[in-house]
Design a protein around this motif. Structure first.
Motif, PDB file in Angstrom:
ATOM      1  N   ILE A  71      12.833  -8.843   4.484  1.00  0.00           N
ATOM      2  CA  ILE A  71      11.776  -9.670   4.965  1.00  0.00           C
ATOM      3  C   ILE A  71      12.414 -10.274   6.305  1.00  0.00           C
ATOM      4  N   ASP A  72      13.395 -10.796   6.275  1.00  0.00           N
ATOM      5  CA  ASP A  72      14.140 -11.281   7.600  1.00  0.00           C
ATOM      6  C   ASP A  72      14.283 -10.484   8.634  1.00  0.00           C
ATOM      7  N   THR A  73      14.325  -9.210   8.621  1.00  0.00           N
ATOM      8  CA  THR A  73      14.436  -8.362   9.563  1.00  0.00           C
ATOM      9  C   THR A  73      13.119  -7.796  10.196  1.00  0.00           C
ATOM     10  N   GLY A  74      12.086  -8.276   9.452  1.00  0.00           N
ATOM     11  CA  GLY A  74      10.576  -7.837   9.935  1.00  0.00           C
ATOM     12  C   GLY A  74       9.946  -6.789   9.405  1.00  0.00           C
ATOM     13  N   ALA A  75      10.944  -6.277   8.609  1.00  0.00           N
ATOM     14  CA  ALA A  75      10.342  -4.603   7.920  1.00  0.00           C
ATOM     15  C   ALA A  75       8.961  -5.102   6.808  1.00  0.00           C
ATOM     16  N   LEU A  76       9.064  -6.249   6.405  1.00  0.00           N
ATOM     17  CA  LEU A  76       7.948  -6.614   5.653  1.00  0.00           C
ATOM     18  C   LEU A  76       7.303  -8.229   6.074  1.00  0.00           C
ATOM     19  N   ILE A  77       5.934  -7.989   5.794  1.00  0.00           N
ATOM     20  CA  ILE A  77       5.276  -9.110   6.511  1.00  0.00           C
ATOM     21  C   ILE A  77       4.387  -9.862   5.172  1.00  0.00           C
ATOM     22  N   LYS A  78       4.495 -11.129   5.087  1.00  0.00           N
ATOM     23  CA  LYS A  78       3.543 -11.878   4.340  1.00  0.00           C
ATOM     24  C   LYS A  78       2.290 -12.317   5.044  1.00  0.00           C
ATOM     25  N   ALA A  79       1.372 -12.101   4.494  1.00  0.00           N
ATOM     26  CA  ALA A  79       0.400 -12.711   5.200  1.00  0.00           C
ATOM     27  C   ALA A  79      -1.225 -12.677   4.064  1.00  0.00           C
ATOM     28  N   THR A  80      -2.089 -13.271   4.469  1.00  0.00           N
ATOM     29  CA  THR A  80      -3.539 -13.281   3.687  1.00  0.00           C
ATOM     30  C   THR A  80      -4.197 -12.018   4.421  1.00  0.00           C
ATOM     31  N   LEU A  81      -4.298 -11.149   3.152  1.00  0.00           N
ATOM     32  CA  LEU A  81      -4.803  -9.921   3.314  1.00  0.00           C
ATOM     33  C   LEU A  81      -5.889  -9.475   1.946  1.00  0.00           C
ATOM     34  N   MET A  82      -5.606  -8.689   1.255  1.00  0.00           N
ATOM     35  CA  MET A  82      -6.586  -8.286   0.340  1.00  0.00           C
ATOM     36  C   MET A  82      -7.025  -9.488  -0.547  1.00  0.00           C
ATOM     37  N   ARG A  83      -8.680  -9.378  -0.830  1.00  0.00           N
ATOM     38  CA  ARG A  83      -9.059 -10.480  -1.448  1.00  0.00           C
ATOM     39  C   ARG A  83      -8.768 -11.946  -1.043  1.00  0.00           C
ATOM     40  N   ALA A  84      -8.190 -11.776   0.351  1.00  0.00           N
ATOM     41  CA  ALA A  84      -7.891 -13.405   0.847  1.00  0.00           C
ATOM     42  C   ALA A  84      -7.012 -13.762   0.383  1.00  0.00           C
ATOM     43  N   THR A  85      -5.892 -12.992  -0.430  1.00  0.00           N
ATOM     44  CA  THR A  85      -4.854 -13.675  -1.176  1.00  0.00           C
ATOM     45  C   THR A  85      -3.461 -13.240  -0.478  1.00  0.00           C
ATOM     46  N   LEU A  86      -2.642 -13.926  -0.727  1.00  0.00           N
ATOM     47  CA  LEU A  86      -1.051 -13.617  -0.002  1.00  0.00           C
ATOM     48  C   LEU A  86      -0.507 -12.430  -0.519  1.00  0.00           C
ATOM     49  N   HIS A  87      -0.216 -11.459   0.258  1.00  0.00           N
ATOM     50  CA  HIS A  87       0.618 -10.053   0.096  1.00  0.00           C
ATOM     51  C   HIS A  87       1.760  -9.799   0.808  1.00  0.00           C
ATOM     52  N   LEU A  88       2.594  -9.314   0.510  1.00  0.00           N
ATOM     53  CA  LEU A  88       3.547  -8.507   1.253  1.00  0.00           C
ATOM     54  C   LEU A  88       3.561  -7.306   1.366  1.00  0.00           C
ATOM     55  N   VAL A  89       3.372  -6.760   2.810  1.00  0.00           N
ATOM     56  CA  VAL A  89       3.043  -5.264   3.058  1.00  0.00           C
ATOM     57  C   VAL A  89       4.273  -5.071   4.134  1.00  0.00           C
ATOM     58  N   SER A  90       4.358  -3.818   4.543  1.00  0.00           N
ATOM     59  CA  SER A  90       5.290  -3.174   5.387  1.00  0.00           C
ATOM     60  C   SER A  90       4.708  -3.468   6.937  1.00  0.00           C
ATOM     61  N   ALA A  91       5.540  -3.767   7.699  1.00  0.00           N
ATOM     62  CA  ALA A  91       5.141  -4.085   8.934  1.00  0.00           C
ATOM     63  C   ALA A  91       4.593  -2.763   9.725  1.00  0.00           C
ATOM     64  N   ARG A  92       4.963  -1.554   9.354  1.00  0.00           N
ATOM     65  CA  ARG A  92       4.253  -0.494   9.883  1.00  0.00           C
ATOM     66  C   ARG A  92       2.833  -0.389   9.530  1.00  0.00           C
ATOM     67  N   GLU A  93       2.678  -0.659   8.312  1.00  0.00           N
ATOM     68  CA  GLU A  93       1.113  -0.720   7.676  1.00  0.00           C
ATOM     69  C   GLU A  93       0.375  -2.059   7.844  1.00  0.00           C
ATOM     70  N   TYR A  94       1.155  -3.258   8.043  1.00  0.00           N
ATOM     71  CA  TYR A  94       0.148  -4.538   8.208  1.00  0.00           C
ATOM     72  C   TYR A  94      -0.817  -4.174   9.277  1.00  0.00           C
ATOM     73  N   PRO A  95      -0.770  -3.626  10.583  1.00  0.00           N
ATOM     74  CA  PRO A  95      -2.106  -3.791  11.116  1.00  0.00           C
ATOM     75  C   PRO A  95      -3.383  -2.910  10.450  1.00  0.00           C
ATOM     76  N   ALA A  96      -2.954  -1.937   9.724  1.00  0.00           N
ATOM     77  CA  ALA A  96      -4.136  -1.211   9.227  1.00  0.00           C
ATOM     78  C   ALA A  96      -4.673  -2.182   8.030  1.00  0.00           C
ATOM     79  N   TYR A  97      -3.880  -2.839   7.283  1.00  0.00           N
ATOM     80  CA  TYR A  97      -4.185  -3.686   6.194  1.00  0.00           C
ATOM     81  C   TYR A  97      -5.151  -4.934   6.910  1.00  0.00           C
ATOM     82  N   ALA A  98      -4.890  -5.329   8.085  1.00  0.00           N
ATOM     83  CA  ALA A  98      -5.263  -6.549   8.798  1.00  0.00           C
ATOM     84  C   ALA A  98      -6.710  -6.070   9.193  1.00  0.00           C
ATOM     85  N   VAL A  99      -6.965  -5.043   9.749  1.00  0.00           N
ATOM     86  CA  VAL A  99      -8.053  -4.742  10.178  1.00  0.00           C
ATOM     87  C   VAL A  99      -8.968  -4.477   9.257  1.00  0.00           C
ATOM     88  N   ALA A 100      -8.910  -3.619   7.974  1.00  0.00           N
ATOM     89  CA  ALA A 100      -9.417  -3.176   6.989  1.00  0.00           C
ATOM     90  C   ALA A 100      -9.982  -4.598   6.017  1.00  0.00           C
TER      91      ALA A 100
END
Length: 373
Positions: A71-100
């Motif tokens: 988390i601290d190195t930025g490899a994981l991101i916490k954000a509102t994503l699926m179902r408008a709920t909070l998730h942890l996803v990888s930084a490399r896949e965050y852009p795809a989840y954010a768009v979808a």
């Protein structure tokens, strides 16, 4: 393509074992934290300790520091994503989840009079500038977005919705400390760095979401994928049509199920060890509400899921068999088993053994650890 009636039928126990295998609940895995979270399709993160418990249950030798470091190195991101709920996803896949998930997040709650997505660009730009250098609380963001509301917006619901839109659909993510196990303070939000704002085509984003759902929760119906992701059905069907290694089944109710050809589908009789699930665990939430019976028996649903809460539970023979509580004072830490029906002696013994390890993980500084059965 074969007709639905000619498709192979998967029993409830076969679907259960497939879910357990993909959720790493049949056998703990030796997988790096970031890779595990990608395989799991992200982790629910409404309750700060939940991702830690989820990984402890699934990975061999998991330690808190491994997740905190990612988390601290930025490899994981916490954000509102699926179902408008909070998730942890990888930084490399965050852009795809954010768009979808953007359309689903925006439509999750919008009172009458709320603007369209395209009408909020100026507010989003202000919000992202505001949080670019200094993490901002919801209260600070509320003050900022007030200037973007119509002068006629006296409805408190609409005011709250503008705040929701600013936090959940502008592109803000959580400050890393808000994803730590110990986090109990007010949430702070930040503008993601440029590397997380990589442009991803909607088609590529939907493909990521659909493939990850099948890999983590399949075999799945279109409704299962839509419920989990809040992606609209036409986008899901189009993504399924692009998957090259797809196979189809049906369940005992006749629902059409899709899956990845090489995904794990263990036999129904495969042994399933006792496991403790985290609060809001995605293993319970990964399917259409009526079909969560592949892990949560229908008669226990109201004891596990109500309002916006999904309680901590334990599995016996692969299915939810009760809830548990973790409590501690200065010296003692206890895990209390709350079974929905009497447990067999062997199951109780296995749960006590597993529970003692969990309570030590959760409360490492307590002097006394135990399980109350």
């Amino acid at each position: 393509m074969p007709s639905n009636t000619s498709l192979p039928v998967l029993s409830l126990r076969e679907l259960n074992r497939a879910l357990l295998a993909r959720q790493m609940l049949l056998e703990r895995q030796t997988v790096r934290v970031v890779d595990a979270i990608e395989r799991l399709g992200g982790l629910q993160a409404q309750w700060a300790p939940a991702p830690y418990v989820a990984l402890w249950t699934r990975l061999k030798g998991f330690e808190r520091a491994k997740l905190t470091r990612a988390i601290d190195t930025g490899a994981l991101i916490k954000a509102t994503l699926m179902r408008a709920t909070l998730h942890l996803v990888s930084a490399r896949e965050y852009p795809a989840y954010a768009v979808a998930t953007l359309e689903g997040r925006f439509g999750a709650w919008r009172p009458p009079g709320g603007p369209l997505l395209k009408d909020l660009d100026r507010m989003y730009a202000d919000v992202l500038r505001f949080a670019a250098r200094t993490p901002r609380t919801r209260e600070e963001i509320r003050d900022l977005v007030a200037r973007h509301m119509p002068k006629s917006a006296t409805d408190e619901r609409l005011r709250n919705w503008f705040l929701f839109a600013a936090v959940a659909t502008s592109g803000l993510v959580w400050h890393p400390e808000g994803a730590h196990f110990e986090h109990r303070q007010l949430a702070r939000h930040v503008t993601p760095p440029a590397r997380l704002r990589t442009r991803v085509t909607p088609e590529a984003a939907y493909d990521v979401v659909v493939r990850h759902h099948l890999g983590a929760f399949g075999p799945s119906s279109v409704a299962d994928i839509a419920t989990w992701s809040s992606v609209r059905v036409p986008h899901i069907r189009a993504a399924l049509a692009r998957v090259k290694d797809l196979v189809r089944f049906r369940d005992e109710k006749g629902r059409e199920l899709f899956d990845l050809r090489r995904a794990a589908r263990p036999p129904a009789e495969t042994d399933a060890p006792p496991r403790f699930l985290a609060r809001f665990d995605a293993a319970i939430l990964g399917h259409d509400a009526a079909e969560r019976t592949r892990i949560l028996p229908a008669e226990y649903k109201k004891q596990v899921i109500f309002s916006a809460e999904v309680w901590t539970t334990f599995l016996v023979d692969g299915f939810v068999a009760g809830r548990y509580r973790l409590v501690s004072d200065r010296n003692d830490a206890i895990l209390e088993l709350l079974p929905f029906k009497p447990l067999r002696r062997a199951h109780k013994a296995a749960l006590i053994d597993e529970g003692e390890r969990l309570v030590r993980f959760y409360y490492p500084d307590a002097k006394v650890h135990g399980v109350r059965a």
